[in-house]
Design a protein around this motif. Structure first.
Motif, PDB file in Angstrom:
ATOM      1  N   THR A 261       0.852  -1.184   0.000  1.00 16.86           N
ATOM      2  CA  THR A 261       0.000   0.000   0.000  1.00 16.86           C
ATOM      3  C   THR A 261       0.884   1.229   0.000  1.00 16.86           C
ATOM      4  N   ASP A 262       0.244   2.406  -0.054  1.00 17.05           N
ATOM      5  CA  ASP A 262       0.979   3.665  -0.048  1.00 17.05           C
ATOM      6  C   ASP A 262       0.529   4.506   1.137  1.00 17.05           C
ATOM      7  N   VAL A 263       0.927   5.785   1.139  1.00 17.65           N
ATOM      8  CA  VAL A 263       0.594   6.657   2.264  1.00 17.65           C
ATOM      9  C   VAL A 263      -0.926   6.776   2.424  1.00 17.65           C
ATOM     10  N   GLU A 264      -1.641   6.912   1.307  1.00 18.05           N
ATOM     11  CA  GLU A 264      -3.095   7.004   1.390  1.00 18.05           C
ATOM     12  C   GLU A 264      -3.696   5.741   1.984  1.00 18.05           C
ATOM     13  N   GLY A 265      -3.125   4.610   1.634  1.00 20.46           N
ATOM     14  CA  GLY A 265      -3.605   3.356   2.202  1.00 20.46           C
ATOM     15  C   GLY A 265      -3.394   3.297   3.705  1.00 20.46           C
ATOM     16  N   LEU A 266      -2.267   3.819   4.175  1.00 24.72           N
ATOM     17  CA  LEU A 266      -2.019   3.863   5.613  1.00 24.72           C
ATOM     18  C   LEU A 266      -3.009   4.785   6.299  1.00 24.72           C
ATOM     19  N   HIS A 267      -3.323   5.901   5.667  1.00 25.75           N
ATOM     20  CA  HIS A 267      -4.332   6.803   6.233  1.00 25.75           C
ATOM     21  C   HIS A 267      -5.669   6.102   6.383  1.00 25.75           C
ATOM     22  N   ARG A 268      -5.993   5.272   5.430  1.00 26.24           N
ATOM     23  CA  ARG A 268      -7.281   4.573   5.502  1.00 26.24           C
ATOM     24  C   ARG A 268      -7.294   3.547   6.630  1.00 26.24           C
ATOM     25  N   ILE A 269      -6.125   2.963   6.915  1.00 21.57           N
ATOM     26  CA  ILE A 269      -6.056   2.011   8.032  1.00 21.57           C
ATOM     27  C   ILE A 269      -6.223   2.733   9.360  1.00 21.57           C
ATOM     28  N   ASN A 270      -5.515   3.860   9.510  1.00 24.31           N
ATOM     29  CA  ASN A 270      -5.586   4.637  10.752  1.00 24.31           C
ATOM     30  C   ASN A 270      -5.083   6.043  10.445  1.00 24.31           C
ATOM     31  N   HIS A 271      -5.901   7.054  10.768  1.00 21.20           N
ATOM     32  CA  HIS A 271      -5.536   8.401  10.350  1.00 21.20           C
ATOM     33  C   HIS A 271      -4.376   8.985  11.149  1.00 21.20           C
ATOM     34  N   HIS A 272      -3.923   8.300  12.228  1.00 24.50           N
ATOM     35  CA  HIS A 272      -2.743   8.734  12.979  1.00 24.50           C
ATOM     36  C   HIS A 272      -1.477   7.973  12.563  1.00 24.50           C
ATOM     37  N   LEU A 273      -1.640   6.962  11.719  1.00 30.63           N
ATOM     38  CA  LEU A 273      -0.545   6.029  11.468  1.00 30.63           C
ATOM     39  C   LEU A 273       0.654   6.681  10.784  1.00 30.63           C
ATOM     40  N   VAL A 274       0.413   7.521   9.799  1.00 30.43           N
ATOM     41  CA  VAL A 274       1.533   8.158   9.090  1.00 30.43           C
ATOM     42  C   VAL A 274       2.321   9.057  10.030  1.00 30.43           C
ATOM     43  N   HIS A 275       1.611   9.834  10.840  1.00 35.73           N
ATOM     44  CA  HIS A 275       2.306  10.670  11.820  1.00 35.73           C
ATOM     45  C   HIS A 275       3.103   9.818  12.807  1.00 35.73           C
TER      46      HIS A 275
ATOM     47  N   LEU B 157      -0.587   3.163  21.629  1.00 39.16           N
ATOM     48  CA  LEU B 157      -1.919   2.695  21.233  1.00 39.16           C
ATOM     49  C   LEU B 157      -2.987   3.722  21.584  1.00 39.16           C
ATOM     50  N   ARG B 158      -2.760   4.479  22.672  1.00 37.00           N
ATOM     51  CA  ARG B 158      -3.723   5.545  22.982  1.00 37.00           C
ATOM     52  C   ARG B 158      -3.637   6.654  21.933  1.00 37.00           C
ATOM     53  N   PHE B 159      -2.431   6.957  21.476  1.00 35.92           N
ATOM     54  CA  PHE B 159      -2.285   7.971  20.426  1.00 35.92           C
ATOM     55  C   PHE B 159      -2.950   7.500  19.131  1.00 35.92           C
ATOM     56  N   LEU B 160      -2.751   6.234  18.799  1.00 42.47           N
ATOM     57  CA  LEU B 160      -3.339   5.677  17.573  1.00 42.47           C
ATOM     58  C   LEU B 160      -4.829   5.384  17.719  1.00 42.47           C
ATOM     59  N   ASP B 161      -5.279   5.327  18.970  1.00 44.99           N
ATOM     60  CA  ASP B 161      -6.688   5.021  19.256  1.00 44.99           C
ATOM     61  C   ASP B 161      -7.105   3.693  18.631  1.00 44.99           C
ATOM     62  N   THR B 162      -6.258   2.684  18.858  1.00 44.69           N
ATOM     63  CA  THR B 162      -6.540   1.347  18.339  1.00 44.69           C
ATOM     64  C   THR B 162      -5.750   0.340  19.151  1.00 44.69           C
ATOM     65  N   ASP B 163      -5.682  -0.887  18.680  1.00 43.72           N
ATOM     66  CA  ASP B 163      -4.855  -1.900  19.335  1.00 43.72           C
ATOM     67  C   ASP B 163      -4.047  -2.645  18.281  1.00 43.72           C
ATOM     68  N   ALA B 164      -3.048  -3.391  18.750  1.00 39.73           N
ATOM     69  CA  ALA B 164      -2.132  -4.073  17.835  1.00 39.73           C
ATOM     70  C   ALA B 164      -2.861  -5.101  16.983  1.00 39.73           C
ATOM     71  N   ALA B 165      -3.833  -5.784  17.540  1.00 43.35           N
ATOM     72  CA  ALA B 165      -4.550  -6.813  16.782  1.00 43.35           C
ATOM     73  C   ALA B 165      -5.299  -6.207  15.600  1.00 43.35           C
ATOM     74  N   THR B 166      -5.879  -5.049  15.808  1.00 39.87           N
ATOM     75  CA  THR B 166      -6.601  -4.389  14.723  1.00 39.87           C
ATOM     76  C   THR B 166      -5.655  -3.998  13.599  1.00 39.87           C
ATOM     77  N   LEU B 167      -4.486  -3.468  13.949  1.00 47.42           N
ATOM     78  CA  LEU B 167      -3.502  -3.082  12.940  1.00 47.42           C
ATOM     79  C   LEU B 167      -2.977  -4.305  12.202  1.00 47.42           C
ATOM     80  N   ARG B 168      -2.766  -5.374  12.924  1.00 47.38           N
ATOM     81  CA  ARG B 168      -2.275  -6.607  12.293  1.00 47.38           C
ATOM     82  C   ARG B 168      -3.322  -7.172  11.335  1.00 47.38           C
ATOM     83  N   ALA B 169      -4.551  -7.085  11.728  1.00 50.82           N
ATOM     84  CA  ALA B 169      -5.619  -7.591  10.865  1.00 50.82           C
ATOM     85  C   ALA B 169      -5.761  -6.743   9.606  1.00 50.82           C
ATOM     86  N   ALA B 170      -5.484  -5.448   9.719  1.00 56.80           N
ATOM     87  CA  ALA B 170      -5.599  -4.559   8.562  1.00 56.80           C
ATOM     88  C   ALA B 170      -4.495  -4.792   7.550  1.00 56.80           C
ATOM     89  N   ASN B 171      -3.269  -5.126   8.059  1.00 57.66           N
ATOM     90  CA  ASN B 171      -2.126  -5.357   7.167  1.00 57.66           C
ATOM     91  C   ASN B 171      -1.119  -6.203   7.918  1.00 57.66           C
TER      92      ASN B 171
END
Length: 499
Positions: free
Chosen positions: A239-253, A389-403
């Motif tokens: 994926t690209d930067v836009e794809g990362l934004h779609r996974i989590n809008h804090h991820l690129v930062h 994880l508080r900054f990302l407002d998610t958990d590791a399992a969710t991120l792993r499931a996304a990619n």
């Protein structure tokens, strides 16, 4: 005879636990380390003193009271003492002195007032003397010139009293030995370097590694603030930067914060290596080469974290392939020609203030190393800490499931930063331990440059992306403040030049 110690932890330790106990704790700590298997060899490398001149071997050392004889006989030889005088020894002290002298690495002299006590001690020590003979010269002030002058008389044994060792710090023997060495030629400059790279001196290769690290750090920052992902990143993630934004809008930062912090640390390492090479190795200082070597031996192998993580970054590999051979050329041989002179002593108040700064610098460097170990461990295991994880407002399992490649990708940055931080910490600790010397302005500027590069990059990027959790940034706040205090306390001493 007064209580005896020599350790730079004394000012703070005294305030915490009392003067007498602090003195004994400091001495006992090093003695315990020396007693470990290969401990004496390791501590010798820590103090890294030049060899005693042959004519001083049995004439230069210290006088200590009986109550610390065992620890003193273990510790003082690795600092540079060739003889330890203990006394006055009474009948009740015979067993303690005999036991202490069993594993001695220096000449042990017992000072007694009772000839019968001397007769019992004689088989167990190198010499027994009744009272202090005329050939003894006891130093009561930490005056290096006075020590060298006294040692110029081959009939004299020169011994530092407890007062001197309390006031002078652990490198006093080292400073006396260096002050006695002859004047040396001026250091080489870039104009002295031949055009043929095969004849380039080790220090030049060291400077090039440092500059290479600075350039690599700037390049890494430029990529992070620009495209963020390169082609191989996109191929690995799928994926690209836009794809990362779609996974989590804090991820690129979040990725930018890891990578900018890493880039700042790379620049800090480059500054440290450039300083060690130019200010230390170029002048023939063996300790600078050793500091450079130990830091690199920790930093370069962290490339192989990919064996655990599973993600290989081509630019990281390329930088290591280019810089590691130059690193080897910089440290393969110890410097053999000395290019510096020992300046006259600065005012005592300046030196004492600098000792506190030295303590703070070393303690902070140790803290940075521990932080690097923790960050590497997190990167190689959990990847995220709770504040992430508080900054990302998610958990590791969710991120792993996304990619499925996302966590190894983040882990590479996180673990790599921890490894680089450990390499930085080792250089800071050893610069503080070995290079904290009067008139060594390059040490101050090197540590300042590394502090600014490492601290500023971490703080700026965290505030820029609004990742400002206090507990997360507390180590950065504390470390930056401690380094600033150490540099302020040490500046008059490190910058001091006699008129």
């Amino acid at each position: 005879m007064p209580d005896w110690t020599y350790h730079p932890l004394r000012p703070i330790a005294n305030a915490l636990v009392g003067e007498h106990r602090a003195q004994r704790m400091a001495l006992r700590l090093l003695a315990g380390l020396v007693a470990l298997p290969q401990g004496g060899r390791v501590i010798s490398r820590v103090f890294d003193h030049p060899a005693l001149p042959a004519e001083w071997v049995e004439r230069f050392g210290a006088t200590v009271p009986v109550e610390v004889v065992r620890d003193a006989i273990r510790v003082l030889p690795v600092q540079g003492a060739g003889v330890v005088e203990v006394g006055p020894v009474g009948r009740a002290d015979i067993a303690a002195v005999c036991a202490a002298a069993l594993d001695r690495r220096c000449r042990v002299v017992a000072l007694v007032t009772d000839p019968e006590v001397g007769a019992e001690l004689e088989p167990h020590v190198d010499q027994v003397i009744i009272d202090a003979p005329a050939d003894r010269h006891y130093l009561t002030e930490p005056d290096i010139a006075a020590a060298v002058t006294a040692l110029a008389d081959p009939t004299r044994t020169v011994l530092a009293t407890p007062e001197v060792l309390i006031a002078a710090g652990p490198n006093w023997f080292n400073r006396v030995i260096e002050a006695a060495q002859p004047a040396t030629p001026p250091p080489p400059t870039l104009r002295d370097v031949p055009l043929d790279p095969r004849r380039w001196p080790a220090w030049l290769w060291g400077v090039l590694v440092g500059i290479g690290m600075i350039v690599a750090g700037i390049g890494a920052a430029a990529i992070t603030l620009g495209p963020v992902l390169l082609w191989y990143d996109r191929d690995y993630l799928g994926t690209d930067v836009e794809g990362l934004h779609r996974i989590n809008h804090h991820l690129v930062h979040f990725l930018q914060h890891d990578r900018i912090t890493m880039a700042g640390n790379m620049i800090a390492i480059g500054v440290l290596y450039t300083g060690l090479a130019w200010g230390g190795i170029r002048l023939g200082r063996v300790w600078a080469r050793n500091a450079y070597l130990l830091s690199g031996l920790i930093g370069f192998p962290t490339l192989f974290y990919f064996l655990v993580i599973g993600f290989v970054e081509p630019l990281h590999v390329l930088a290591a392939v280019v810089l590691f051979p130059m690193f080897l050329l910089a440290v393969w041989h110890k410097p053999t020609t000395r290019h510096w002179t020992v300046p006259p002593q600065c005012p005592e108040r300046v030196r004492r203030r600098a000792l506190v700064g030295q303590l703070v610098m070393i303690a902070t460097g140790v803290g940075v190393f521990i932080g690097g170990v923790v960050i590497s461990t997190v990167g190689l295991t959990f990847v995220f800490v709770p504040t992430d994880l508080r900054f990302l407002d998610t958990d590791a399992a969710t991120l792993r499931a996304a990619n499925s490649h996302l966590l190894p990708f983040v882990a590479h940055d996180r673990a790599g930063f921890g490894g680089a931080l450990m390499a930085t910490a080792v250089a800071i600790v050893l610069l503080g331990l070995w290079g904290w010397r009067q008139g060594e302005a390059w040490v101050w500027w090197t540590l300042l440059g590394a502090t600014v590069a490492g601290s500023a990059s971490a703080l700026v990027i965290h505030f820029f992306i609004h990742y400002t959790a206090f507990i997360h940034l507390l180590p950065v706040y504390f470390g930056s403040a401690a380094l600033a205090v150490a540099l302020m306390l040490g500046r008059p001493y490190l910058m001091y030049r006699a008129d």
